[in-house]
Design a protein around this motif. Structure first.
Motif, mmCIF file in Angstrom:
data_model
loop_
_atom_site.group_PDB
_atom_site.id
_atom_site.type_symbol
_atom_site.label_atom_id
_atom_site.label_comp_id
_atom_site.label_asym_id
_atom_site.label_seq_id
_atom_site.Cartn_x
_atom_site.Cartn_y
_atom_site.Cartn_z
ATOM 1 N N HIS A 45 30.483 60.725 45.120
ATOM 2 C CA HIS A 45 31.609 59.816 45.364
ATOM 3 C C HIS A 45 32.856 60.166 44.542
ATOM 4 N N ALA A 46 33.059 61.447 44.301
ATOM 5 C CA ALA A 46 34.287 61.894 43.630
ATOM 6 C C ALA A 46 35.412 61.964 44.656
ATOM 7 N N THR A 47 36.614 61.666 44.222
ATOM 8 C CA THR A 47 37.787 61.776 45.081
ATOM 9 C C THR A 47 38.439 63.130 44.821
ATOM 10 N N ASP A 68 48.951 66.130 49.667
ATOM 11 C CA ASP A 68 49.031 66.191 51.118
ATOM 12 C C ASP A 68 47.814 65.589 51.814
ATOM 13 N N ALA A 69 46.665 65.595 51.155
ATOM 14 C CA ALA A 69 45.440 65.077 51.767
ATOM 15 C C ALA A 69 44.443 64.729 50.673
ATOM 16 N N SER A 70 43.419 63.996 51.048
ATOM 17 C CA SER A 70 42.334 63.689 50.119
ATOM 18 C C SER A 70 41.056 63.465 50.905
ATOM 19 N N PHE A 71 39.937 63.602 50.215
ATOM 20 C CA PHE A 71 38.638 63.287 50.803
ATOM 21 C C PHE A 71 37.696 62.902 49.676
ATOM 22 N N GLU A 72 36.570 62.327 50.027
ATOM 23 C CA GLU A 72 35.604 61.882 49.024
ATOM 24 C C GLU A 72 34.288 62.601 49.251
ATOM 25 N N THR A 73 33.641 62.973 48.151
ATOM 26 C CA THR A 73 32.315 63.566 48.281
ATOM 27 C C THR A 73 31.319 62.446 48.558
ATOM 28 N N ALA A 75 27.141 60.902 48.806
ATOM 29 C CA ALA A 75 26.063 60.618 47.853
ATOM 30 C C ALA A 75 25.409 61.898 47.346
ATOM 31 N N ASP A 76 25.523 62.973 48.121
ATOM 32 C CA ASP A 76 24.967 64.269 47.707
ATOM 33 C C ASP A 76 25.990 65.119 46.958
ATOM 34 N N ALA A 77 27.148 64.546 46.628
ATOM 35 C CA ALA A 77 28.232 65.205 45.893
ATOM 36 C C ALA A 77 28.913 66.299 46.697
ATOM 37 N N ARG A 78 28.722 66.323 48.008
ATOM 38 C CA ARG A 78 29.367 67.313 48.871
ATOM 39 C C ARG A 78 30.399 66.632 49.748
ATOM 40 N N GLY A 79 31.502 67.331 49.965
ATOM 41 C CA GLY A 79 32.544 66.817 50.842
ATOM 42 C C GLY A 79 33.319 67.951 51.473
ATOM 43 N N CYS A 80 33.898 67.672 52.639
ATOM 44 C CA CYS A 80 34.659 68.685 53.370
ATOM 45 C C CYS A 80 35.942 68.076 53.916
ATOM 46 N N ILE A 81 36.903 68.945 54.148
ATOM 47 C CA ILE A 81 38.130 68.570 54.835
ATOM 48 C C ILE A 81 38.440 69.680 55.820
ATOM 49 N N GLU A 82 38.801 69.277 57.040
ATOM 50 C CA GLU A 82 39.155 70.238 58.078
ATOM 51 C C GLU A 82 40.051 69.580 59.106
ATOM 52 N N PRO A 83 40.855 70.294 59.798
ATOM 53 C CA PRO A 83 41.305 71.648 59.497
ATOM 54 C C PRO A 83 42.338 71.609 58.379
ATOM 55 N N VAL A 84 42.490 72.709 57.713
ATOM 56 C CA VAL A 84 43.500 72.834 56.656
ATOM 57 C C VAL A 84 44.429 73.990 57.029
ATOM 58 N N PRO A 85 45.684 73.914 56.628
ATOM 59 C CA PRO A 85 46.602 75.017 56.944
ATOM 60 C C PRO A 85 46.248 76.263 56.137
ATOM 61 N N GLU A 86 46.699 77.385 56.618
ATOM 62 C CA GLU A 86 46.502 78.618 55.866
ATOM 63 C C GLU A 86 47.347 78.582 54.601
ATOM 64 N N HIS A 89 45.921 76.585 48.101
ATOM 65 C CA HIS A 89 45.897 75.138 47.910
ATOM 66 C C HIS A 89 45.207 74.782 46.580
ATOM 67 N N TRP A 90 45.699 73.708 45.956
ATOM 68 C CA TRP A 90 45.071 73.183 44.749
ATOM 69 C C TRP A 90 44.199 71.994 45.115
ATOM 70 N N LEU A 91 42.993 71.965 44.553
ATOM 71 C CA LEU A 91 42.088 70.831 44.677
ATOM 72 C C LEU A 91 41.991 70.168 43.312
ATOM 73 N N ILE A 92 42.181 68.862 43.256
ATOM 74 C CA ILE A 92 42.077 68.086 42.023
ATOM 75 C C ILE A 92 41.016 67.019 42.260
ATOM 76 N N ALA A 93 39.956 67.007 41.448
ATOM 77 C CA ALA A 93 38.847 66.068 41.652
ATOM 78 C C ALA A 93 38.746 65.087 40.490
ATOM 79 N N PHE A 94 38.460 63.840 40.827
ATOM 80 C CA PHE A 94 38.209 62.782 39.844
ATOM 81 C C PHE A 94 36.885 62.127 40.191
ATOM 82 N N GLY A 95 36.026 61.973 39.188
ATOM 83 C CA GLY A 95 34.722 61.375 39.432
ATOM 84 C C GLY A 95 34.221 60.589 38.240
#
Length: 129
Positions: A45-47, A68-73, A75-86, A89-95
Motif C-alpha cells: 500500500h505504498a503510494t 503527472d501520475a500516481s499509483f498504489e502498490t 497488498a503484495d507490494a506490487r503496482g503498475c501504471i500503464e501506458p506511460v509516455p516514452e 521518468h522519476w518514481l517517488i514512493a512513500f510507504g
C-alpha cells in the motif's frame, strides 16, 4: 430497377455511415511495474508518484499537483501504471513499515521507457527511513 439501385445505394450509405470512428490516439504498449521493499520486506500500500520526462530529481517535498501520475502498490507490494509516455521518468514512493522505526519510509528511482529498447519496466524500488 431504379428501386433496386436506390436500395443498394441506401445500404452503402448506411454501412459507411455507421462505422466506428478511428481512435484519436493509439495507446502505447508501455508499462512500469514495481515492488516496494524495505530491509528485504515488502511494503504494501505504498503510494508511488510519477514525474514524466524529468531531467532532475523532483525531491520528496513537492505537492501532489507537481507530479503527472500516481499509483498504489497492492497488498503484495506490487503496482503498475500503464501506458506511460516514452522518456526518462522519476518514481517517488512513500510507504509505512510497521516493523522498523521510523515507520514512514520513502525512496526514488529513475527509469527509462522506450518502445524499441525497454517498453516494460519491472523492478524493485527500495525505500528507507
Amino acid at each position: 430497377m431504379q428501386k433496386r439501385y436506390f436500395k443498394i445505394i441506401w445500404l452503402l450509405v448506411f454501412l459507411c455511415g455507421c462505422r466506428p470512428s478511428a481512435p484519436e490516439e493509439i495507446p502505447l504498449p508501455t508499462r512500469i511495474c514495481i515492488r516496494t521493499s524495505h530491509h528485504g520486506q515488502p511494503i504494501p500500500h505504498a503510494t508511488v508518484w510519477v514525474k514524466y520526462r524529468a531531467d532532475s530529481f523532483p525531491g520528496y517535498d513537492q505537492p501532489a499537483s507537481y507530479f503527472d501520475a500516481s499509483f498504489e502498490t497492492g497488498a503484495d507490494a506490487r503496482g503498475c501504471i500503464e501506458p506511460v509516455p516514452e522518456g526518462r521518468h522519476w518514481l517517488i514512493a512513500f510507504g509505512y513499515d510497521s516493523l522498523h522505526y521510523p515507520n514512514y519510509v520513502y525512496g526514488s528511482m529513475l527509469v527509462d521507457v522506450y518502445l524499441g529498447i525497454k517498453p516494460v519496466i519491472d523492478t524493485t524500488l527500495f525505500v528507507s527511513e
